[in-house]
Enzyme design. Structure first.
Site, PDB file in Angstrom:
ATOM      1  N   LEU A  45      -7.091   4.034  11.938  1.00  0.00           N
ATOM      2  CA  LEU A  45      -7.698   2.835  12.533  1.00  0.00           C
ATOM      3  C   LEU A  45      -6.907   2.382  13.751  1.00  0.00           C
ATOM      4  O   LEU A  45      -7.483   2.049  14.795  1.00  0.00           O
ATOM      5  CB  LEU A  45      -7.765   1.715  11.495  1.00  0.00           C
ATOM      6  CG  LEU A  45      -8.285   0.363  11.972  1.00  0.00           C
ATOM      7  CD1 LEU A  45      -9.726   0.477  12.455  1.00  0.00           C
ATOM      8  CD2 LEU A  45      -8.180  -0.673  10.858  1.00  0.00           C
ATOM      9  N   ASP A  59       0.820  -1.205   0.000  1.00  0.00           N
ATOM     10  CA  ASP A  59       0.000   0.000   0.000  1.00  0.00           C
ATOM     11  C   ASP A  59       0.858   1.260   0.000  1.00  0.00           C
ATOM     12  O   ASP A  59       0.509   2.258  -0.641  1.00  0.00           O
ATOM     13  CB  ASP A  59      -0.911   0.013   1.231  1.00  0.00           C
ATOM     14  CG  ASP A  59      -2.143  -0.867   1.051  1.00  0.00           C
ATOM     15  OD1 ASP A  59      -2.338  -1.399  -0.054  1.00  0.00           O
ATOM     16  OD2 ASP A  59      -2.898  -1.022   2.024  1.00  0.00           O
ATOM     17  N   GLY A  60       1.978   1.224   0.716  1.00  0.00           N
ATOM     18  CA  GLY A  60       2.847   2.389   0.770  1.00  0.00           C
ATOM     19  C   GLY A  60       3.384   2.769  -0.601  1.00  0.00           C
ATOM     20  O   GLY A  60       3.479   3.959  -0.935  1.00  0.00           O
ATOM     21  N   ASN A  72      -4.111   9.362   2.463  1.00  0.00           N
ATOM     22  CA  ASN A  72      -4.561   8.735   3.704  1.00  0.00           C
ATOM     23  C   ASN A  72      -4.830   9.741   4.813  1.00  0.00           C
ATOM     24  O   ASN A  72      -5.949   9.870   5.285  1.00  0.00           O
ATOM     25  CB  ASN A  72      -3.531   7.715   4.204  1.00  0.00           C
ATOM     26  CG  ASN A  72      -3.783   6.326   3.687  1.00  0.00           C
ATOM     27  OD1 ASN A  72      -4.760   6.076   3.001  1.00  0.00           O
ATOM     28  ND2 ASN A  72      -2.889   5.404   3.999  1.00  0.00           N
ATOM     29  N   THR A 128      -8.589   3.078   7.236  1.00  0.00           N
ATOM     30  CA  THR A 128      -8.112   1.718   7.487  1.00  0.00           C
ATOM     31  C   THR A 128      -6.593   1.693   7.680  1.00  0.00           C
ATOM     32  O   THR A 128      -5.988   0.616   7.662  1.00  0.00           O
ATOM     33  CB  THR A 128      -8.500   0.771   6.334  1.00  0.00           C
ATOM     34  OG1 THR A 128      -8.048   1.318   5.086  1.00  0.00           O
ATOM     35  CG2 THR A 128     -10.011   0.564   6.281  1.00  0.00           C
ATOM     36  N   ALA A 129      -5.991   2.858   7.869  1.00  0.00           N
ATOM     37  CA  ALA A 129      -4.536   2.949   8.048  1.00  0.00           C
ATOM     38  C   ALA A 129      -4.217   3.410   9.472  1.00  0.00           C
ATOM     39  O   ALA A 129      -4.735   2.864  10.440  1.00  0.00           O
ATOM     40  CB  ALA A 129      -3.952   3.895   6.996  1.00  0.00           C
ATOM     41  N   TYR A 130      -3.395   4.428   9.621  1.00  0.00           N
ATOM     42  CA  TYR A 130      -2.966   4.909  10.931  1.00  0.00           C
ATOM     43  C   TYR A 130      -4.163   5.298  11.795  1.00  0.00           C
ATOM     44  O   TYR A 130      -4.213   5.049  12.999  1.00  0.00           O
ATOM     45  CB  TYR A 130      -2.030   6.101  10.721  1.00  0.00           C
ATOM     46  CG  TYR A 130      -1.239   6.557  11.934  1.00  0.00           C
ATOM     47  CD1 TYR A 130      -1.448   6.030  13.203  1.00  0.00           C
ATOM     48  CD2 TYR A 130      -0.259   7.543  11.796  1.00  0.00           C
ATOM     49  CE1 TYR A 130      -0.715   6.458  14.297  1.00  0.00           C
ATOM     50  CE2 TYR A 130       0.478   7.975  12.881  1.00  0.00           C
ATOM     51  CZ  TYR A 130       0.240   7.444  14.132  1.00  0.00           C
ATOM     52  OH  TYR A 130       0.969   7.878  15.214  1.00  0.00           O
ATOM     53  N   ASP A 159      -0.510  12.740  22.063  1.00  0.00           N
ATOM     54  CA  ASP A 159       0.648  12.381  21.245  1.00  0.00           C
ATOM     55  C   ASP A 159       0.540  12.972  19.846  1.00  0.00           C
ATOM     56  O   ASP A 159       1.506  12.936  19.082  1.00  0.00           O
ATOM     57  CB  ASP A 159       0.770  10.855  21.135  1.00  0.00           C
ATOM     58  CG  ASP A 159       1.304  10.227  22.414  1.00  0.00           C
ATOM     59  OD1 ASP A 159       1.659  10.980  23.335  1.00  0.00           O
ATOM     60  OD2 ASP A 159       1.346   8.983  22.492  1.00  0.00           O
TER      61      ASP A 159
END
Length: 275
Positions: free
Chosen positions: A181, A61-62, A136, A177-179, A166
């Site tokens: 999530l 994906d990246g 994203n 659906t990435a970070y 943070d």
């Protein structure tokens, strides 16, 4: 389609072999088929020949996200071959119907799915010092410190909250659906038009994801040292106290080639069960 550009992430196992198989198969399909390949380091500007009709990425994906960001001005549709781990965005796995998929590309038997993107700008004093886009998410996070950071969040010039956390993620539906999530954010269908704000490890008990319409404009104000901004985990810049980050829907869209009839919910279910 007759003109293809292949971007290869050579760090992924068997990616080079997959690239060779794709290249050989497409060239055998006809003398008028043109295939160009990039298997060097990732780039902000790939040497894509004029007239290219399709970008194929071989990696994870990246690799696909980076290629989408780097080529967004060209408006060329992309399709990803997964040689990574989860593969939420990559349409194909190298061992699953690869050649049948290539045949469909050659026959123009596919659909185009457009994905919303975000644009982020940083203002320091009276001058803008940073601008980038994200498929994203845009991250405001810690830079080289274990301490929580402080920042203010405004939506349409109205203060939403003061945070000690943070960081915070401003995500597209694709990015849910990435970070986002992993940070406890909500999941949205990628075709949706919305923006999701998700604080990361906030000290506030009521800190939850907030879902906004795509027209909303977001401003983040840096209130402590050791902070950074990043778009899709890339284009990282250290920030200073008082910097203002402006985030809104981009005029650009990523165009993905869709071959499968599988719904997003089916894909989500399958990926969630991967160990």
């Amino acid at each position: 389609m007759k003109r293809f550009f292949i971007i290869v992430n050579s760090d992924k196992e068997l990616a080079e072999e997959t690239k060779q198989n794709i290249e050989e198969y497409l060239k055998k399909a006809g003398s008028d088929i043109d295939v160009s390949v990039w298997n060097g380091p990732k780039s902000d500007e790939y040497p894509i020949p004029d007239g290219t009709e399709c970008i194929i990425t071989v990696g994870g994906d990246g690799t696909l996200i980076q290629a989408a960001r780097a080529t967004v001005n060209r408006k060329i549709p992309l399709i990803g071959i997964n040689r990574g781990h989860m593969g939420y965005l990559t349409e194909l796995h190298a061992e699953e119907g690869l050649y049948k998929a290539l045949d469909r590309l050659l026959q123009n038997d596919f659909e185009i799915e457009e994905r919303m993107m975000l644009v982020a700008k940083v203002k320091r004093g009276k001058r803008y010092i940073y601008k980038d886009i994200a498929l994203n998410e845009v991250l405001l996070g810690r830079h080289g410190s274990l301490h929580t950071i402080k920042f203010n969040v405004y939506v349409n010039n109205t203060l939403l909250n003061d945070y000690s956390a943070d960081g915070i993620l401003v995500a597209t539906p694709t990015g849910t659906t990435a970070y986002s999530l992993s940070a406890g954010g909500a999941i949205a269908k990628p075709q949706a038009k919305l923006i999701i704000l998700t604080p990361i490890c906030s000290h506030a008990m009521n800190a939850r994801s907030i879902i906004l319409p795509p027209e909303d404009k977001i401003k983040l104000v840096v209130c402590s040292e050791d902070q950074l901004i990043a778009c899709d985990g890339d284009s990282v810049m250290k920030l200073e106290t008082g910097d203002e980050i402006y985030i809104e829907k981009s005029e650009h869209k990523t165009r993905f080639i869709k071959l499968k009839n599988e719904s997003f919910l089916e894909t989500l279910r399958d990926k969630m069960t991967v160990v």
